[in-house]
Design an enzyme around this catalytic site. Structure first.
Site, PDB file in Angstrom:
ATOM      1  N   MET A 118      17.132   7.055  27.344  1.00 52.23           N
ATOM      2  CA  MET A 118      18.521   6.613  27.465  1.00 52.23           C
ATOM      3  C   MET A 118      19.061   6.405  26.043  1.00 52.23           C
ATOM      4  O   MET A 118      18.611   5.515  25.336  1.00 52.23           O
ATOM      5  CB  MET A 118      18.594   5.299  28.258  1.00 52.23           C
ATOM      6  CG  MET A 118      17.942   5.350  29.616  1.00 52.23           C
ATOM      7  SD  MET A 118      18.854   6.336  30.787  1.00 52.23           S
ATOM      8  CE  MET A 118      20.238   5.283  31.095  1.00 52.23           C
ATOM      9  N   ASP A 119      20.009   7.234  25.658  1.00 52.56           N
ATOM     10  CA  ASP A 119      20.550   7.148  24.302  1.00 52.56           C
ATOM     11  C   ASP A 119      22.007   7.596  24.310  1.00 52.56           C
ATOM     12  O   ASP A 119      22.387   8.484  25.072  1.00 52.56           O
ATOM     13  CB  ASP A 119      19.735   8.036  23.351  1.00 52.56           C
ATOM     14  CG  ASP A 119      20.119   7.838  21.901  1.00 52.56           C
ATOM     15  OD1 ASP A 119      20.451   6.701  21.519  1.00 52.56           O
ATOM     16  OD2 ASP A 119      20.098   8.829  21.160  1.00 52.56           O
TER      17      ASP A 119
END
Length: 114
Positions: free
Chosen positions: A40-41
């Site tokens: 998750m970025d």
């Protein structure tokens, strides 16, 4: 006007369902992996780019993750790893860190209920 809106939503839902079935048919031809990992970025960048309220990008990101996890389950992926919080995240303000942790706990509880 409301009737038209409901009809558009219904048509959109049907198209998404059809598209999903087509994608499943295509992907099911090949071997399905036993394990998939997600990083998750970019949620804060997304928030800034779209000029959303603070934290909205994280909520959108977790919603997308929830959808993907359902797909993984339907495909029969046995293991999923999610990298959602790094040591670097602790350098953020205590309020933002707490908000992220609260959001993660909320979403994990949703997953466990389903």
């Amino acid at each position: 006007m409301e009737r038209i809106r409901e009809r558009v939503i219904q048509i959109y839902g049907n198209l998404v369902s059809l598209l999903r079935k087509c994608i499943f048919c295509i992907l099911s031809v090949g071997p399905i992996p036993n394990h998939i990992a997600f990083i998750m970025d970019g949620n804060r960048r997304f928030t800034k780019k779209c000029k959303l309220m603070k934290g909205a990008g994280h909520k959108v990101g977790f919603s997308a993750l929830m959808s993907i996890l359902k797909y993984c389950y339907e495909f029969g992926v046995r293991y999923v790893t999610v990298y959602a919080f790094s040591i670097e995240n602790f350098k953020r303000s205590p309020e933002e860190v707490q908000s992220l942790i609260d959001l993660m706990l909320e979403k994990i509880e949703e997953i466990l209920k389903e």
